[in-house]
Design a protein around this motif. Structure first.
Motif, PDB file in Angstrom:
ATOM      1  N   UNK A 303       0.852  -1.237   0.034  1.00 41.38           N
ATOM      2  CA  UNK A 303       0.027   0.041  -0.184  1.00 41.38           C
ATOM      3  C   UNK A 303       0.679   1.207  -0.137  1.00 41.38           C
ATOM      4  N   UNK A 304       0.333   2.402  -0.643  1.00 39.32           N
ATOM      5  CA  UNK A 304       0.822   3.613  -0.545  1.00 39.32           C
ATOM      6  C   UNK A 304      -0.151   4.387   0.638  1.00 39.32           C
ATOM      7  N   UNK A 305       0.616   5.242   1.202  1.00 44.39           N
ATOM      8  CA  UNK A 305      -0.216   6.108   2.331  1.00 44.39           C
ATOM      9  C   UNK A 305      -0.114   7.612   1.806  1.00 44.39           C
ATOM     10  N   UNK A 306      -1.090   8.318   2.160  1.00 47.41           N
ATOM     11  CA  UNK A 306      -0.854   9.952   1.959  1.00 47.41           C
ATOM     12  C   UNK A 306      -1.340  10.542   3.392  1.00 47.41           C
ATOM     13  N   UNK A 307      -0.895  11.415   3.829  1.00 45.72           N
ATOM     14  CA  UNK A 307      -1.190  11.908   5.091  1.00 45.72           C
ATOM     15  C   UNK A 307      -2.735  12.680   4.862  1.00 45.72           C
ATOM     16  N   UNK A 308      -3.482  13.073   5.955  1.00 43.01           N
ATOM     17  CA  UNK A 308      -4.817  13.250   5.730  1.00 43.01           C
ATOM     18  C   UNK A 308      -5.255  14.969   5.494  1.00 43.01           C
ATOM     19  N   UNK A 309      -5.269  15.124   4.277  1.00 44.10           N
ATOM     20  CA  UNK A 309      -5.774  16.406   3.896  1.00 44.10           C
ATOM     21  C   UNK A 309      -6.746  17.068   4.770  1.00 44.10           C
ATOM     22  N   UNK A 310      -7.803  16.068   5.316  1.00 44.00           N
ATOM     23  CA  UNK A 310      -8.927  16.564   5.895  1.00 44.00           C
ATOM     24  C   UNK A 310      -8.655  17.069   7.226  1.00 44.00           C
ATOM     25  N   UNK A 311      -7.123  16.760   7.569  1.00 42.29           N
ATOM     26  CA  UNK A 311      -6.954  17.277   9.250  1.00 42.29           C
ATOM     27  C   UNK A 311      -6.077  18.626   9.108  1.00 42.29           C
ATOM     28  N   UNK A 312      -5.945  18.955   7.996  1.00 40.48           N
ATOM     29  CA  UNK A 312      -5.104  20.280   7.811  1.00 40.48           C
ATOM     30  C   UNK A 312      -6.010  21.592   8.100  1.00 40.48           C
ATOM     31  N   UNK A 313      -5.624  22.281   8.788  1.00 37.50           N
ATOM     32  CA  UNK A 313      -6.121  23.626   9.115  1.00 37.50           C
ATOM     33  C   UNK A 313      -5.610  24.830   8.433  1.00 37.50           C
ATOM     34  N   UNK A 314      -6.430  25.808   8.172  1.00 39.87           N
ATOM     35  CA  UNK A 314      -6.193  27.080   7.704  1.00 39.87           C
ATOM     36  C   UNK A 314      -5.613  28.108   8.791  1.00 39.87           C
ATOM     37  N   UNK A 315      -6.272  27.729  10.050  1.00 38.70           N
ATOM     38  CA  UNK A 315      -5.679  28.593  11.310  1.00 38.70           C
ATOM     39  C   UNK A 315      -4.364  27.967  11.665  1.00 38.70           C
ATOM     40  N   UNK A 316      -3.331  28.635  11.829  1.00 36.09           N
ATOM     41  CA  UNK A 316      -1.944  28.451  12.352  1.00 36.09           C
ATOM     42  C   UNK A 316      -1.573  27.502  11.521  1.00 36.09           C
ATOM     43  N   UNK A 317      -1.384  27.389  10.468  1.00 38.30           N
ATOM     44  CA  UNK A 317      -1.236  26.465   9.264  1.00 38.30           C
ATOM     45  C   UNK A 317       0.076  25.839   9.587  1.00 38.30           C
ATOM     46  N   UNK A 318       1.055  26.485  10.176  1.00 43.19           N
ATOM     47  CA  UNK A 318       2.327  25.816  10.470  1.00 43.19           C
ATOM     48  C   UNK A 318       2.284  24.493  11.419  1.00 43.19           C
ATOM     49  N   UNK A 319       1.105  24.504  11.919  1.00 40.14           N
ATOM     50  CA  UNK A 319       0.846  23.415  13.183  1.00 40.14           C
ATOM     51  C   UNK A 319       0.846  22.073  12.247  1.00 40.14           C
ATOM     52  N   UNK A 320       0.261  22.252  10.923  1.00 41.05           N
ATOM     53  CA  UNK A 320       0.071  21.130  10.029  1.00 41.05           C
ATOM     54  C   UNK A 320       1.256  20.545   9.622  1.00 41.05           C
ATOM     55  N   UNK A 321       2.521  21.121   9.858  1.00 41.35           N
ATOM     56  CA  UNK A 321       3.882  20.181   9.671  1.00 41.35           C
ATOM     57  C   UNK A 321       3.982  19.314  10.755  1.00 41.35           C
ATOM     58  N   UNK A 322       3.469  19.644  12.151  1.00 40.93           N
ATOM     59  CA  UNK A 322       3.672  18.404  13.111  1.00 40.93           C
ATOM     60  C   UNK A 322       2.376  17.358  12.911  1.00 40.93           C
ATOM     61  N   UNK A 323       1.252  17.729  12.495  1.00 41.19           N
ATOM     62  CA  UNK A 323       0.267  16.810  12.288  1.00 41.19           C
ATOM     63  C   UNK A 323       0.747  15.922  11.258  1.00 41.19           C
ATOM     64  N   UNK A 324       1.280  16.565  10.001  1.00 45.73           N
ATOM     65  CA  UNK A 324       1.575  15.621   8.869  1.00 45.73           C
ATOM     66  C   UNK A 324       2.715  14.726   9.349  1.00 45.73           C
ATOM     67  N   UNK A 325       3.921  15.101  10.452  1.00 45.44           N
ATOM     68  CA  UNK A 325       4.820  14.412  10.736  1.00 45.44           C
ATOM     69  C   UNK A 325       4.255  13.136  11.624  1.00 45.44           C
ATOM     70  N   UNK A 326       3.722  13.298  12.500  1.00 42.05           N
ATOM     71  CA  UNK A 326       2.735  12.412  13.174  1.00 42.05           C
ATOM     72  C   UNK A 326       2.071  11.062  12.234  1.00 42.05           C
ATOM     73  N   UNK A 327       1.377  11.728  11.351  1.00 42.74           N
ATOM     74  CA  UNK A 327       0.612  10.957  10.449  1.00 42.74           C
ATOM     75  C   UNK A 327       1.747  10.086   9.678  1.00 42.74           C
ATOM     76  N   UNK A 328       2.682  10.641   9.176  1.00 42.48           N
ATOM     77  CA  UNK A 328       4.033   9.989   8.458  1.00 42.48           C
ATOM     78  C   UNK A 328       4.465   8.791   9.119  1.00 42.48           C
ATOM     79  N   UNK A 329       4.656   9.356  10.417  1.00 46.37           N
ATOM     80  CA  UNK A 329       5.338   8.220  11.430  1.00 46.37           C
ATOM     81  C   UNK A 329       4.313   7.070  11.653  1.00 46.37           C
TER      82      UNK A 329
END
Length: 531
Positions: A303-329
């Protein structure tokens, strides 16, 4: 399945699985290692499909990209390759996904917006100009027009001198999830399934290393499903494809080794790891016991995996780097074969070069600095992870059994069973966010009153449609119109009969018929689907 009750002194995953404060050996009951786990690379493949997993080579870093014209996307591909990307992944614009040329009235306002515009062989040549397709594996996120894009890719690879054995990659080609969760379908389910199985048969004969389908839970999860629903409905759809291929006369072990899957990576790290491990175990059992597969490659869920686009937020967008890292992990700990990490600004616009580079660097740091590649399935034997893997599997089997009672995925989709389950899960999630029961950092907790949105955003040139229309006009003026008509006529006759559609389709595309023209021939025979 109904809504999930939550007691104040208990914690549940969003799939409704209770999480205990502490896990002990007794939580596993009589745990049979060989039956439930096995060594990596051995049935039932819970611990991974390869014996050493990432020890010899990390997962493929396949960043998803595509916007505007083929020329613009070609530049982005080369930029990502220069920065260490190891596989290409193509995003196509909405008209391309829906079988419409860029100059079609229904394409207005959408050309090049959410992916690259591909109207003909000329665009595909430009998309991969200077990129040796015998050396690069390419994934294409395309469904209703998957056969057309695959054939255009093959034609370009052949022009570059690649042999069939050197052409590698994946077409998503998962039309059932379009009816279920996403909506980019063209034809009714029955002819759509015919095109899918024709592609299976074509690749078995002509492109032996091509992954013919990427059965996708990603979009099911993006539509609001739980992890257990994502797993269950994806495997139900996979069973429908295998059944259709067998009924079309293909042997299971002839096509099943080239099936692949596409899952979502969400924020609950341990539940996601459990989901991937359960998926491998369930698929091995399904293929061996339900379909009689004998080739071990048919039982291995890759399988291929993609981190969750639906969890990304427009508010404090830089927080998405942390979310994406946890998801990728979670994807890496769960044993993915390839991975796309979303850019932090994707809740606002298409990624810029800078944000795309940060997303790629996230994977590279996990691969080279985090100590994740030394051993296969490092979480195996954890009382919590093994218990959670069993619980996710149990929930998923409940859904699969209900789908089977209804007559399989196609019937369950027609009756809107799966859609209703997803809609209810999405509603529960949103209600929990709005009530504050589910925390979203920067949105319903730790929000900032006045946020500085000083983020560089990517923009798409509004003149792209005009450029593509001019290119199409030149194409139609310069090509051999009689040859195009002959080849489209052959495709029409094949569609009216039972011949494999990809052979006349390839001839039409080689004579410079456009994506829209080929799709319109099939529309004329099959009709269009209206829910």
């Amino acid at each position: 399945m109904g809504s999930v009750r939550r007691a104040r002194d208990e914690r549940y995953t969003e799939s409704g699985i209770e999480v205990k404060p502490v896990y002990r050996p007794e939580d596993l009951g009589h745990f049979d290692y060989a039956e439930r786990l096995g060594d990596p690379g051995e049935y039932p493949y819970t611990r991974g499909v390869y014996p050493t997993m990432y020890r010899g080579r990390p997962w493929t870093m396949r960043q998803y990209a595509g916007f505007g014209t083929a020329e613009e996307t070609n530049r982005r591909f080369k930029y990502l390759i220069e920065n260490g990307q190891t596989g290409l992944s193509v995003a196509f614009d909405l008209p391309t996904q829906m079988g419409r040329d860029s100059d079609h009235p229904l394409a207005a306002g959408e050309v090049g917006k959410v992916g690259v515009a591909i109207d003909s062989l000329l665009d595909m040549r430009e998309l991969f100009e200077g990129i040796p397709l015998r050396e690069v594996s390419t994934s294409m996120t395309i469904n209703a027009t998957a056969a057309i894009l695959l054939l255009l890719y093959q034609l370009v690879a052949e022009e570059q001198g690649a042999s069939p054995e050197e052409i590698t990659g994946t077409t998503q080609n998962d039309i059932l999830k379009e009816y279920l969760a996403r909506g980019t379908y063209i034809y009714p389910p029955a002819p759509s399934m015919r095109i899918t199985t024709d592609l299976f048969a074509y690749c078995a004969r002509e492109l032996p290393r091509w992954n013919t389908i990427s059965i996708s839970g990603y979009h099911i999860r993006e539509a609001g499903s739980t992890a257990a629903q994502e797993l269950a409905f994806t495997l139900s759809n996979a069973m429908a494809y295998v059944k259709a291929a067998v009924e079309a006369g293909l042997e299971v072990d002839e096509f099943a080794p080239r099936l692949s899957f596409f899952f979502n990576a969400h924020n609950d790290l341990f539940q996601e790891v459990a989901k991937y491990r359960a998926a491998r175990r369930m698929w091995a059992k399904i293929m061996k016991e339900r379909f009689g597969a004998a080739d071990e490659r048919s039982m291995k869920l890759r399988f291929h995996t993609q981190t969750a686009g639906s969890t990304l937020t427009a508010q404090q967008a830089e927080n998405n780097i942390v979310r994406t890292t946890v998801q990728a992990l979670s994807a890496v700990l769960g044993g993915t074969q390839s991975l796309h990490t979303n850019a932090f600004d994707e809740a606002l616009a298409l990624p810029t070069e800078r944000s795309a580079r940060i997303a790629l660097r996230t994977q590279q740091i996990l691969a080279h600095e985090a100590g994740l590649t030394g051993t296969a399935d490092p979480l195996a034997g954890s009382y919590y992870v093994e218990s959670l893997t069993d619980a996710v599997e149990e929930k998923a089997w409940e859904y699969i059994e209900r789908v089977e009672e209804l007559g399989g995925s196609v019937r369950a989709i027609e009756e809107r069973y799966m859609q209703r389950e997803i809609e209810e899960a999405a509603y529960r999630h949103q209600r929990e966010v709005e009530s504050g029961e589910r925390v979203v950092v920067g949105v319903n907790r730790y929000a900032i009153e006045e946020e500085d949105l000083d983020v560089e955003l990517h923009s798409v040139d509004e003149a792209i449609r005009e450029k593509q229309a001019e290119r199409l006009a030149r194409l139609r003026d310069s090509r051999d119109a009689a040859a195009v008509e002959r080849s489209l006529g052959a495709l029409r006759r094949a569609a009216e009969g039972s011949d494999n559609l990809l052979y006349p389709m390839k001839e039409a595309l080689a004579s410079l018929a456009t994506l829209g023209e080929v799709s319109d021939v099939l529309r004329g025979v099959f009709g269009e689907y209206r829910p």
